[in-house]
Design an enzyme around this catalytic site. Structure first.
Site, PDB file in Angstrom:
ATOM      1  NE  ARG A   1      -7.113  41.453 -59.216  1.00 16.33           N
ATOM      2  CZ  ARG A   1      -7.207  41.633 -59.385  1.00 16.33           C
ATOM      3  NH1 ARG A   1      -8.479  42.927 -59.937  1.00 16.33           N
ATOM      4  NH2 ARG A   1      -5.761  42.294 -60.421  1.00 16.33           N
ATOM      5  CG  ASN A   2      -5.554  43.273 -54.195  1.00 15.86           C
ATOM      6  OD1 ASN A   2      -5.606  41.381 -54.124  1.00 15.86           O
ATOM      7  ND2 ASN A   2      -4.875  43.898 -54.761  1.00 15.86           N
TER       8      ASN A   2
END
Length: 351
Positions: A159-160
């Protein structure tokens, strides 16, 4: 007997992901037998490993009867139907089993407790097929992997934007498998997380300039983050199995948030379930990469003895702090090219 139920975007996305087979073997929202079994044993009632309850919540005053058709509305449009099997309630005890806490500062707990506790199980039918046009479909990813000649594919969940620690893990995956499937989450995330645009821009730059072109494929996964730690790590593996991956990387504190889970709790659950059952995908349980000042490279405690003395942590949280403070992360953490790509995309964080 029919009823109209208004659903939100996350629920609609669950329906789409059920329709495409992304959440196989689910055919709809979980009935009580499946829900109870998943919460208590990590298995569907039929015995297949499944670790996250996927449920439809309805208002408390909804009249429900087995066989009833619920018409599901999104933004005023009738998008799907569900045939009711049964109804049940999700209790605080259930929430605590899923998230290992009832602390309202946990974003997954907060989101779950804001839903109605009344849940309805049954088969869903997506009526608006235009919603499938941009959906990630297992039939498509499997064909792409086959066309590339990949016999083994390692999936990577994120998610980064990519930093040096994740790059280390991905390169290990490429040593093991023919191809790397970078599959970032682009659904609901918590405030302060990187935006979808920032994550995608970073990975596009990485693939363009640093990874072998014929060894990497990237596509976004539209689903909400639940921040359920160990359970969600295995859930993520099941999704990637359905998409055609043969391997999946589970790292330190996978799908964790705010210190609610132990660093390798996800490893422990993944190891336990994969030893007891055939999950259908090989799990690569990799330790936390960090920069070692003495070794002068990114390593892990599996291959470096300086964890306590010379370790510099690398994480999305630390990089967010740098950017929020207007500072440039050191290149031992984040490549300059990636940093520039993140800033160029405009809005960096979810507000």
């Amino acid at each position: 007997m029919t009823d109209f139920i208004v659903i939100n975007e996350e629920t609609l996305q669950d329906i789409i992901n059920i329709e495409t087979g992304l959440l196989h073997p689910l055919q709809g929202f979980m009935n009580e037998a499946d829900f109870r079994s998943v919460v208590d044993t990590y298995l569907l009632s039929g015995g297949q490993v499944f670790t996250i309850p996927v449920t439809l919540d309805v208002p408390e005053d909804t009249a429900l009867k087995s066989g009833q058709i619920l018409h599901l509305l999104f933004q005023g449009k009738h998008v799907a139907d569900m045939e009711v099997e049964d109804s049940y309630r999700m209790t605080d005890a259930d929430i605590e089993k899923v998230f290992c806490t009832l602390d309202m500062t946990h974003p997954g707990v907060k989101k779950e407790k804001e839903r109605s506790p009344l849940r309805v199980g049954g088969k869903t039918t997506l009526l608006d097929k235009t919603l499938l046009e941009d959906a990630l479909k297992p039939e498509n990813t499997k064909k792409i992997f086959a066309d590339k000649g990949w016999k083994s594919v390692v999936g990577f969940q994120t998610r980064n934007p990519i930093h040096k620690a994740h790059e280390h893990l991905q390169r290990i995956g490429l040593e093991v498998c023919d191809g790397l499937f970078i599959n970032p989450i682009i659904g609901w995330k918590k405030k302060g997380d990187f935006t979808q645009e920032a994550v995608v821009a970073a990975y596009e730059k990485m693939v363009e300039e640093f990874y072998p072109q014929n060894s990497v494929y990237m596509a976004g996964l539209k689903t909400q983050m639940r921040y359920a730690g160990p359970r969600e790590a295995v859930f993520h593996a099941i999704i990637r199995r359905n998409l055609g991956c043969t391997h999946f990387i589970i790292g330190r504190d996978h799908a964790g948030v705010g210190g609610f889970y132990g660093a390798y709790d996800a490893h422990a659950l993944a190891r336990k379930l994969s030893e007891q059952y055939d999950i259908g995908i090989q799990l690569l349980l990799l330790h936390e990469p960090y920069y070692c000042k003495k070794c002068g490279m990114v390593v892990s405690e599996k291959n470096c003895s300086h964890y306590q003395t010379d370790r510099i942590e690398i994480s999305g949280t630390i990089i967010r702090q740098y950017i929020n403070e207007g500072a440039i992360p050191d290149e031992i953490m984040l490549r300059k090219e990636i940093f520039d790509a993140i800033l160029a995309c405009g809005q960096v964080f979810i507000e």
